[in-house]
Motif scaffolding. Structure first.
Motif, PDB file in Angstrom:
ATOM      1  N   VAL A 101       0.835  -1.200   0.000  1.00  0.00           N
ATOM      2  CA  VAL A 101       0.000   0.000   0.000  1.00  0.00           C
ATOM      3  C   VAL A 101       0.870   1.250   0.000  1.00  0.00           C
ATOM      4  O   VAL A 101       1.875   1.321   0.717  1.00  0.00           O
ATOM      5  CB  VAL A 101      -0.933  -0.005   1.235  1.00  0.00           C
ATOM      6  N   SER A 159      -0.598  -4.149   4.143  1.00  0.00           N
ATOM      7  CA  SER A 159      -1.922  -4.121   4.759  1.00  0.00           C
ATOM      8  C   SER A 159      -2.820  -5.160   4.100  1.00  0.00           C
ATOM      9  O   SER A 159      -2.730  -5.393   2.888  1.00  0.00           O
ATOM     10  CB  SER A 159      -2.550  -2.731   4.599  1.00  0.00           C
ATOM     11  N   PRO A 160      -3.708  -5.792   4.865  1.00  0.00           N
ATOM     12  CA  PRO A 160      -4.708  -6.679   4.252  1.00  0.00           C
ATOM     13  C   PRO A 160      -5.829  -5.901   3.566  1.00  0.00           C
ATOM     14  O   PRO A 160      -6.691  -6.491   2.920  1.00  0.00           O
ATOM     15  CB  PRO A 160      -5.225  -7.500   5.437  1.00  0.00           C
ATOM     16  N   GLN A 161      -5.811  -4.575   3.727  1.00  0.00           N
ATOM     17  CA  GLN A 161      -6.835  -3.726   3.115  1.00  0.00           C
ATOM     18  C   GLN A 161      -6.424  -3.335   1.696  1.00  0.00           C
ATOM     19  O   GLN A 161      -5.275  -2.995   1.442  1.00  0.00           O
ATOM     20  CB  GLN A 161      -7.062  -2.463   3.960  1.00  0.00           C
ATOM     21  N   HIS A 162      -7.392  -3.326   0.799  1.00  0.00           N
ATOM     22  CA  HIS A 162      -7.150  -3.048  -0.618  1.00  0.00           C
ATOM     23  C   HIS A 162      -7.231  -1.532  -0.847  1.00  0.00           C
ATOM     24  O   HIS A 162      -8.291  -0.999  -1.156  1.00  0.00           O
ATOM     25  CB  HIS A 162      -8.207  -3.790  -1.466  1.00  0.00           C
ATOM     26  N   ILE A 163      -6.087  -0.842  -0.717  1.00  0.00           N
ATOM     27  CA  ILE A 163      -6.070   0.613  -0.783  1.00  0.00           C
ATOM     28  C   ILE A 163      -5.481   1.120  -2.094  1.00  0.00           C
ATOM     29  O   ILE A 163      -5.910   2.126  -2.628  1.00  0.00           O
ATOM     30  CB  ILE A 163      -5.287   1.183   0.421  1.00  0.00           C
ATOM     31  N   THR A 215      -4.340  -2.117  -7.738  1.00  0.00           N
ATOM     32  CA  THR A 215      -4.140  -3.403  -7.071  1.00  0.00           C
ATOM     33  C   THR A 215      -2.677  -3.793  -7.186  1.00  0.00           C
ATOM     34  O   THR A 215      -2.144  -3.882  -8.300  1.00  0.00           O
ATOM     35  CB  THR A 215      -5.011  -4.500  -7.719  1.00  0.00           C
ATOM     36  N   GLU A 244      -3.447  -8.837   9.973  1.00  0.00           N
ATOM     37  CA  GLU A 244      -3.308  -7.441  10.395  1.00  0.00           C
ATOM     38  C   GLU A 244      -2.043  -7.254  11.223  1.00  0.00           C
ATOM     39  O   GLU A 244      -1.254  -6.318  10.995  1.00  0.00           O
ATOM     40  CB  GLU A 244      -4.539  -7.012  11.190  1.00  0.00           C
TER      41      GLU A 244
END
Length: 765
Positions: free
Chosen positions: A477, A541-545, A554, A594
Motif C-alpha cells: 500500500v 496491509s490486508p486492506q485493498h487501498i 491493485t 493485520e
C-alpha cells in the motif's frame, strides 16, 4: 557401425557411459573412422552450442550444474593429503563432479563422512570440477559472538558488545587466530555448553579496530536488534529439506527462462522469458513468463522456519554482508534459481497486447531450470551490440524477445505515468580489508528497467488474481501525500518559478509534470528531493487501498519470497486459491494478517534505518582523512539548529551548525524550510548550491560537520570563509565571545527577520 549417429543416439550413449565421454570414446563406440570424425566433431559442437552437452577438457558431460551453495559429504584425504567431497544431491545424468575443499585456518577439522554446507566455485583446467569453501557442518549451528578480545596469560576473553549481554567467553591459546588485545572479533562457540566456568569460543574473524569500517555493519546489526543468528531448530529444519521434485508440478524445464541480477548476487529468486503471442486475436502482442522461487514449499506455516522468517520480516543488505531472512540452505541453495539446476517455482504467464496492456494471465506451480544466470551489465552490453560468449547464443531466442515485450510494457507504463523520480542511488565499494574503495552512483540501465517492469506486472497479476478469487492476502500500500505536505511542495515549486496544479484530485501525472519542468535546471535535485519528502511511506496491509506512487489500484508483492515475508504470504494465498497443496495460507495466517502486516512493515523500517546508518558510517570513514578539504554540494534540509548539505562527490549528508552560518541571528521557518538572516535578510533554503569545508568526520557515529564557504556562488560574509575557521558563538549573533545575542537584541532580530521574510515573500510572489 560406420554411419554417423543422430544427436539423440549420442546423448543416450553419453548418459549410459558417463566415464567414456571423450570424442575418441564416442567415435570408437559408433565405429566412426577417418574423415567421418569431422562430422562427429560438428555434431558434438552443435550439441554443446544447444546446451545439451558441456565440454570439459577433452570429454563431454551432462550440462546440469551444482548450485553455488550445496550439501556435500566429505571424503577421506587422498594420497597428497587433499580433502575432497561428493555432492549429496547431484541431479545430472552424468558422473558426479569432483570437488576439492579449500579450508581456511579458522575452519574446524573435517573428517570422512562429515556432511557440510559449502559454497562452490566452478573451475576449469583442473582435475577437479569445483572448489568448495565451508559454510558450516550440517546439523551444527554454533552460536556467533561479536565482541572485543582481551588478551590474557593463556588465550584470552571476549567481551560482548551486545546491549544487555553481560556474559564473557574464554578463548584458548590455539583459538585466538592471532587476535590482538582490544580488537573487535567475531567468534563462535567452541565445544559443548558447559555448566561451570566461562563458555568457550573460537575466533573466526578479526575485525580490527571497533571503529574501523569492517566492523560497521556488525555494530549496526546489534544496535538495531536485527536477528542475525538462526536458532538451532531453524537450522535443523532447513538442513533436513530435500529438493522438490516434479510430482504435482508442471514441467517448465524446457522454457528458456533466465535470471538477470546484479553481478554480485548470490541468490536468484526470479527468472523470465518472453516470446511473441501466437494468438491471432492478439496480433503484435507478447507472452511473458515470470517464474519465482517456490519458497512456500519449504517454509510451511507454523514451523520454526516460518516463525523465524516472520520475526525477521525481510533480508537486510549492507555493503559487506547480508543478514538473510532464510538460512543459507534455502536462500543460497534450494530456493535459488541457479543456472542449470532444477528448481521449484510458481510462475505467471502474462499476455500483453501491442500497447503493453495486460489482456490475460495464468499462474502455474512448476519445476524450472534456468538456462543462464546473467547480470545487468552484460545483458545491456549485448542489446547495445556487444554480446559476450555467454549472452551471444541467447540473443535471438531469449534477449531480443524480452526487450520487444519490454518495449510494449513501457508504452503502458508511460500511459499510466507512475511517479518518475530522478534520484541516483549510491553504491559503497569496499576493498578486501573492509575500507571504502570508492563511492559510485549506480547506472540505471534498460536491463534494470526491463526486470523492474516485469516484476511490477507479475505483482499486479498476483494481487488481481487473489482479489478475483476472493482470497485474503497482504497488499503493498502507498497512500497519496497529505494536504499539508502537498502544500509545502507547491510552495517550494512556486519559489523555484515552477507550477504544481491546484484544485484537482492529485495524480502522479501532475507530479511528473512538475518534475519534467525542473529537469535539466538547477532546481531539478531540489524538486526531486522535495517530491520524495512529500510522499508517505509504503507499507503492508490486508486492506485493498492501492499504490499511489506506481499509479496502480491493485498491487501485492509476489516476486521476492526469499527476502520478503510479505511475498511468502502471497504465495501461500495463491497455493490455497488454486488448490495446489496443503502448504497454502492457513486459518491462523489469515487471522494474524493485520498483526503480520504491522510487524513486517516495522521490520522493513528497522532494516532501512540500519542500512542508512551503516552507509553514513562508511562515508564518514571514507572522508575522515579529508578533513579540511572543500566540497561542492546542495542544501538538502533545514533545521532550527543548522543546515544539512548533500555533497556532490559522494552523496554524503553533513551538517552546517547554525553557529557557522554567519555573524547574525537566523530565524527558522519550518513550513517554508528556510532560515532567514535577521540583519541581512539573506534566505537559506533547500536546493541552494553551496561550497563547504569538511570540519569533522566521526566514523563511529557517521556524523559529518561542515563549514559554509559559499552560498549560490557567493562567499558567506561572517561565515567560515570570512573567519577562516568555525565560529563557536551560539546563534551566530552578538559580540565576539559573549555567547550570543541578549534577549533584547534577540527580540529586535526576530522582528527584523519577520519583516525581511514578508518582503522576500512579496518579491517571490
Amino acid at each position: 557401425m560406420s554411419q554417423i549417429p543422430t544427436k539423440a543416439e549420442i546423448l543416450d550413449w553419453i548418459s549410459a557411459h558417463p566415464e567414456q565421454s571423450s570424442k575418441r570414446d564416442i567415435a570408437k563406440a559408433f565405429g566412426i573412422k577417418g574423415a567421418a570424425r569431422i562430422d562427429l566433431k560438428r555434431i558434438l559442437r552443435e550439441l554443446e552450442d544447444e546446451g545439451h552437452l558441456a565440454k570439459r577438457k577433452k570429454s563431454y558431460r551432462d550440462p546440469d550444474r551444482l548450485p553455488p551453495v550445496s550439501v556435500l559429504q566429505v571424503l577421506a584425504p587422498d594420497g597428497d593429503g587433499d580433502l575432497h567431497a561428493r555432492p549429496l544431491e547431484w541431479q545430472g545424468e552424468g558422473a558426479e563432479p569432483k570437488i576439492l575443499l579449500v579450508l581456511r585456518p579458522s575452519d574446524p577439522a573435517l573428517g570422512a563422512g562429515d556432511r557440510i554446507l559449502a559454497r562452490l566455485q566452478e573451475v576449469k583446467g583442473e582435475a577437479h570440477h569445483y572448489e568448495g569453501r565451508l559454510i558450516r557442518r550440517i546439523g551444527t549451528n554454533p552460536q556467533r559472538i561479536l565482541g572485543v578480545f582481551r588478551k590474557g596469560a593463556e588465550g584470552g576473553r571476549i567481551l560482548p558488545i551486545d546491549k544487555g549481554a553481560d556474559r564473557e567467553w574464554s578463548v584458548a591459546p590455539d583459538a585466538t587466530s592471532g587476535a590482538k588485545d582490544g580488537e573487535l572479533v567475531e567468534a563462535e562457540q567452541a565445544g559443548p555448553k558447559g555448566r561451570m566456568g566461562l563458555p568457550k569460543a573460537r575466533i573466526v574473524e578479526r575485525l580490527g579496530d571497533p571503529s574501523a569500517p569492517k566492523a560497521v555493519s556488525l555494530i549496526a546489526i546489534h544496535q538495531h536488534g536485527i536477528p542475525d543468528a538462526f536458532p538451532d531448530e531453524v537450522i535443523e529444519e532447513a538442513d533436513a529439506m530435500k529438493p522438490a521434485g516434479l510430482k504435482g508440478r508442471e514441467d517448465l524445464r524446457e522454457l528458456p527462462l533466465i535470471t538477470i541480477d546484479p553481478a554480485d548476487a548470490r541468490d536468484h529468486d526470479d527468472a523470465c522469458f518472453a516470446e511473441p503471442d501466437d494468438d491471432p486475436k492478439n496480433k503484435g502482442g507478447h507472452v511473458v513468463w515470470v517464474a519465482i522461487a517456490d519458497v512456500a514449499h519449504y517454509v510451511r506455516s507454523g514451523t520454526a522456519l516460518d516463525r523465524e522468517a516472520k520475526k525477521r520480516g525481510n533480508s537486510t543488505y549492507f555493503p559487506d554482508r547480508v543478514v538473510p531472512m532464510l538460512p543459507d540452505r534455502l536462500s543460497g541453495d534450494l530456493c535459488s534459481l541457479h543456472e542449470g539446476v532444477p528448481r521449484a517455482c510458481i510462475a505467471v504467464r502474462m499476455r500483453l497486447d501491442s500497447a503493453g496492456e495486460l489482456v490475460g494471465w495464468s499462474f502455474h506451480r512448476g519445476l524450472m531450470r534456468s538456462q543462464a544466470s546473467l547480470n545487468y551489465t552484460e545483458v545491456q552490453e549485448a542489446i547495445d551490440g556487444a554480446p559476450n560468449d555467454k549472452v551471444g547464443p541467447l540473443m535471438d531466442d531469449v534477449i531480443r524477445p524480452l526487450y520487444a515485450a519490454y518495449g510494449a510494457a513501457r508504452k503502458a507504463r508511460n500511459a499510466r505515468q507512475p511517479l518518475d523520480l530522478d534520484l541516483p542511488e549510491r553504491k559503497i565499494v569496499l576493498a578486501e580489508d573492509g575500507t571504502v574503495e570508492s563511492v559510485q552512483f549506480k547506472d540505471r540501465l534498460d536491463a534494470h528497467r526491463l526486470i523492474e517492469e516485469f516484476m511490477i506486472l507479475a505483482n499486479v497479476c498476483a494481487g488481481k488474481e487473489l482479489v478475483k478469487r476472493q482470497r485474503p492476502l497482504l497488499f503493498r500500500v502507498h497512500e497519496e501525500p497529505s494536504p499539508e505536505k502537498l502544500e509545502a511542495l507547491r510552495e517550494t515549486a512556486q519559489a523555484s518559478g515552477l507550477t504544481l496544479a491546484k484544485g484537482q484530485v492529485l495524480k502522479t501525472s501532475h507530479l511528473n509534470k512538475l518534475l519534467a519542468q525542473a529537469a535539466g535546471t538547477d532546481q531539478a535535485e531540489l524538486i526531486n528531493l522535495s517530491t520524495l519528502r512529500s510522499m508517505t511511506q509504503a507499507y503492508y496491509s490486508p486492506q485493498h487501498i492501492g499504490h499511489f506512487g506506481l499509479a496502480l489500484g491493485t498491487y501485492a508483492h509476489f516476486t521476492s519470497p526469499i527476502r520478503r515475508y510479505s511475498d511468502l504470504i502471497v504465495h501461500r494465498a495463491l497455493i490455497s486459491g488454486h488448490g495446489w497443496g496443503k502448504d497454502g495460507l492457513t486459518e491462523q495466517d489469515v487471522e494474524a494478517l493485520e498483526a503480520t502486516a504491522t510487524h513486517i512493515s516495522e521490520a522493513e523500517r528497522r532494516s532501512m534505518t540500519a542500512e542508512r546508518d551503516t552507509t553514513d558510517r562508511y562515508l564518514a570513514s571514507y572522508l575522515a582523512d579529508r578533513v579540511g578539504s572543500e566540497f561542492a554540494g546542495r542544501i538538502s534540509g533545514i533545521a532550527r539548529f543548522g543546515v544539512f548539505v548533500r555533497l556532490d562527490e559522494t552523496g554524503a549528508d553533513g551538517l552546517v551548525p547554525i553557529r557557522s552560518l554567519g555573524n547574525e541571528y537566523f530565524h527558522f521557518d519550518g513550513d517554508a524550510q528556510e532560515l532567514m538572516g535577521a540583519d541581512s535578510g539573506r534566505i537559506i533554503k533547500v536546493g541552494q548550491r553551496v561550497k563547504v569545508k569538511l570540519a569533522e568526520a566521526v566514523p563511529v557515529t557517521g556524523g559529518l560537520l561542515l563549514d559554509l564557504l559559499e552560498l549560490d556562488g557567493k562567499a558567506v560574509e561572517g561565515g567560515a570563509s570570512a573567519k577562516g575557521s568555525r565560529t563557536s558563538r551560539r546563534g551566530g549573533g552578538g559580540k565576539p565571545g559573549k555567547g550570543g545575542p541578549t534577549r533584547r537584541k534577540e527580540g529586535k532580530a526576530k522582528a527584523k527577520a519577520s519583516k525581511a521574510r514578508k518582503v522576500a515573500r512579496r518579491r517571490r510572489g
